[in-house]
Design a protein around this motif. Structure first.
Motif, PDB file in Angstrom:
ATOM      1  N   TYR A  32      38.120  47.735  31.540  1.00 19.18           N
ATOM      2  CA  TYR A  32      38.567  47.065  32.749  1.00 19.18           C
ATOM      3  C   TYR A  32      39.984  46.545  32.603  1.00 19.18           C
ATOM      4  O   TYR A  32      40.444  46.215  31.516  1.00 19.18           O
ATOM      5  N   THR A  33      40.687  46.443  33.716  1.00 18.66           N
ATOM      6  CA  THR A  33      41.871  45.604  33.748  1.00 18.66           C
ATOM      7  C   THR A  33      41.393  44.155  33.828  1.00 18.66           C
ATOM      8  O   THR A  33      40.558  43.819  34.662  1.00 18.66           O
ATOM      9  N   MET A  34      41.938  43.318  32.962  1.00 15.45           N
ATOM     10  CA  MET A  34      41.637  41.891  32.983  1.00 15.45           C
ATOM     11  C   MET A  34      42.908  41.135  33.308  1.00 15.45           C
ATOM     12  O   MET A  34      43.968  41.408  32.734  1.00 15.45           O
ATOM     13  N   GLY A  35      42.786  40.205  34.220  1.00 15.11           N
ATOM     14  CA  GLY A  35      43.959  39.457  34.628  1.00 15.11           C
ATOM     15  C   GLY A  35      43.737  37.967  34.576  1.00 15.11           C
ATOM     16  O   GLY A  35      42.608  37.487  34.690  1.00 15.11           O
ATOM     17  N   TRP A  36      44.830  37.253  34.378  1.00 11.89           N
ATOM     18  CA  TRP A  36      44.859  35.807  34.537  1.00 11.89           C
ATOM     19  C   TRP A  36      45.731  35.486  35.747  1.00 11.89           C
ATOM     20  O   TRP A  36      46.850  36.003  35.865  1.00 11.89           O
ATOM     21  N   PHE A  37      45.221  34.658  36.614  1.00  5.72           N
ATOM     22  CA  PHE A  37      45.927  34.184  37.795  1.00  5.72           C
ATOM     23  C   PHE A  37      45.884  32.662  37.769  1.00  5.72           C
ATOM     24  O   PHE A  37      45.079  32.062  37.054  1.00  5.72           O
ATOM     25  N   ARG A  38      46.727  32.051  38.570  1.00  5.30           N
ATOM     26  CA  ARG A  38      46.692  30.594  38.664  1.00  5.30           C
ATOM     27  C   ARG A  38      47.003  30.155  40.082  1.00  5.30           C
ATOM     28  O   ARG A  38      47.662  30.867  40.845  1.00  5.30           O
ATOM     29  N   GLN A  39      46.532  28.961  40.400  1.00  2.00           N
ATOM     30  CA  GLN A  39      46.784  28.389  41.721  1.00  2.00           C
ATOM     31  C   GLN A  39      47.083  26.917  41.561  1.00  2.00           C
ATOM     32  O   GLN A  39      46.232  26.140  41.091  1.00  2.00           O
ATOM     33  N   ALA A  40      48.286  26.540  41.958  1.00  2.00           N
ATOM     34  CA  ALA A  40      48.703  25.143  41.932  1.00  2.00           C
ATOM     35  C   ALA A  40      48.382  24.510  43.282  1.00  2.00           C
ATOM     36  O   ALA A  40      48.257  25.217  44.295  1.00  2.00           O
ATOM     37  N   ILE A  50      48.331  40.373  32.875  1.00  2.00           N
ATOM     38  CA  ILE A  50      47.245  41.340  32.893  1.00  2.00           C
ATOM     39  C   ILE A  50      47.246  42.170  31.618  1.00  2.00           C
ATOM     40  O   ILE A  50      48.282  42.321  30.972  1.00  2.00           O
ATOM     41  N   THR A  51      46.097  42.708  31.284  1.00  2.00           N
ATOM     42  CA  THR A  51      45.978  43.686  30.225  1.00  2.00           C
ATOM     43  C   THR A  51      45.118  44.824  30.743  1.00  2.00           C
ATOM     44  O   THR A  51      44.082  44.597  31.354  1.00  2.00           O
ATOM     45  N   TRP A  52      45.562  46.049  30.530  1.00  2.00           N
ATOM     46  CA  TRP A  52      44.849  47.202  31.056  1.00  2.00           C
ATOM     47  C   TRP A  52      45.069  48.415  30.163  1.00  2.00           C
ATOM     48  O   TRP A  52      45.909  48.408  29.266  1.00  2.00           O
ATOM     49  N   GLY A  53      44.265  49.464  30.418  1.00  2.00           N
ATOM     50  CA  GLY A  53      44.407  50.689  29.657  1.00  2.00           C
ATOM     51  C   GLY A  53      44.189  50.500  28.168  1.00  2.00           C
ATOM     52  O   GLY A  53      44.701  51.265  27.357  1.00  2.00           O
ATOM     53  N   GLY A  54      43.452  49.481  27.804  1.00  2.51           N
ATOM     54  CA  GLY A  54      43.142  49.255  26.405  1.00  2.51           C
ATOM     55  C   GLY A  54      44.125  48.375  25.675  1.00  2.51           C
ATOM     56  O   GLY A  54      43.739  47.583  24.809  1.00  2.51           O
ATOM     57  N   LEU A  99      37.251  46.616  37.824  1.00  5.48           N
ATOM     58  CA  LEU A  99      36.424  47.637  37.185  1.00  5.48           C
ATOM     59  C   LEU A  99      37.071  49.013  37.172  1.00  5.48           C
ATOM     60  O   LEU A  99      36.702  49.862  36.362  1.00  5.48           O
ATOM     61  N   LEU A 100      38.067  49.223  38.040  1.00  9.36           N
ATOM     62  CA  LEU A 100      38.723  50.529  38.101  1.00  9.36           C
ATOM     63  C   LEU A 100      39.926  50.623  37.173  1.00  9.36           C
ATOM     64  O   LEU A 100      40.577  51.679  37.133  1.00  9.36           O
ATOM     65  N   ASP A 101      40.236  49.524  36.465  1.00  9.09           N
ATOM     66  CA  ASP A 101      41.315  49.537  35.473  1.00  9.09           C
ATOM     67  C   ASP A 101      42.626  50.051  36.064  1.00  9.09           C
ATOM     68  O   ASP A 101      43.273  50.946  35.517  1.00  9.09           O
ATOM     69  N   ARG A 102      43.047  49.463  37.186  1.00  8.64           N
ATOM     70  CA  ARG A 102      44.241  49.950  37.882  1.00  8.64           C
ATOM     71  C   ARG A 102      45.530  49.286  37.395  1.00  8.64           C
ATOM     72  O   ARG A 102      46.615  49.653  37.842  1.00  8.64           O
ATOM     73  N   GLY A 103      45.432  48.268  36.568  1.00  5.81           N
ATOM     74  CA  GLY A 103      46.640  47.620  36.076  1.00  5.81           C
ATOM     75  C   GLY A 103      47.430  46.943  37.182  1.00  5.81           C
ATOM     76  O   GLY A 103      48.666  46.921  37.145  1.00  5.81           O
ATOM     77  N   SER A 107      45.764  40.305  43.548  1.00  5.92           N
ATOM     78  CA  SER A 107      44.458  39.681  43.373  1.00  5.92           C
ATOM     79  C   SER A 107      43.354  40.413  44.138  1.00  5.92           C
ATOM     80  O   SER A 107      42.203  40.424  43.705  1.00  5.92           O
ATOM     81  N   GLN A 108      43.712  41.032  45.256  1.00  3.19           N
ATOM     82  CA  GLN A 108      42.690  41.717  46.046  1.00  3.19           C
ATOM     83  C   GLN A 108      42.136  42.966  45.360  1.00  3.19           C
ATOM     84  O   GLN A 108      41.129  43.522  45.792  1.00  3.19           O
ATOM     85  N   ARG A 109      42.764  43.420  44.285  1.00  2.06           N
ATOM     86  CA  ARG A 109      42.272  44.575  43.544  1.00  2.06           C
ATOM     87  C   ARG A 109      41.136  44.223  42.600  1.00  2.06           C
ATOM     88  O   ARG A 109      40.513  45.103  42.032  1.00  2.06           O
ATOM     89  N   TYR A 110      40.885  42.925  42.413  1.00  6.25           N
ATOM     90  CA  TYR A 110      39.947  42.470  41.408  1.00  6.25           C
ATOM     91  C   TYR A 110      38.568  42.214  41.998  1.00  6.25           C
ATOM     92  O   TYR A 110      38.432  41.648  43.078  1.00  6.25           O
TER      93      TYR A 110
END
Length: 123
Positions: A32-40, A50-54, A99-103, A107-110
């Motif tokens: 999977y692509t895994m991401g960190w996001f933040r909201q102030a 983000i980290t993707w493609g291994g 889940l599609l590992d799009r890199g 946020s809407q891709r997650y």
């Protein structure tokens, strides 16, 4: 179904460090692509890293050189090491899985999101 649980947030002085963890259950994270996001407060949610493609990683400009995203697939956990923290880093931090590992940094891709962990940096 993937469940994500963040931990590691807290209160830290400017210049300090924190390491956030995001533990996944239900499926392995390795593809999977895994991401960190933040909201102030009063602001929209924004991409942090983000980290993707291994092994690929990408960061928003404001955290480059200070934050590091990494993953331990054996533990189904993604980390965000945050150094040289600034007051403007104060936010609720969320991890997310695509889940599609799009890199993607959008946020809407997650597909799945954690509940968030508060990071507060005092000046």
């Amino acid at each position: 179904q993937v469940q994500l649980v963040e931990s590691g947030g807290g209160l830290v002085q400017a210049g300090g460090s924190l390491r956030l963890s995001c533990a996944a259950s239900g499926r392995t994270l390795s593809t999977y692509t895994m991401g960190w996001f933040r909201q102030a407060p009063g602001k929209e949610r924004e991409f942090v890293a983000i980290t993707w493609g291994g092994h690929n990683t990408f960061y928003t400009n404001s955290v480059k050189g200070r934050f590091t995203i990494s993953r331990d697939n054996a533990k189904s956990t993604v980390y965000l090491q945050m150094n040289s923290l600034k007051p403007e880093d104060t936010a609720v931090y969320y991890c997310a899985a695509d889940l599609l590992d799009r890199g993607s940094i959008l946020s809407q891709r997650y597909d799945y999101w954690g509940q968030g962990t508060q990071v507060t940096v005092s000046s």
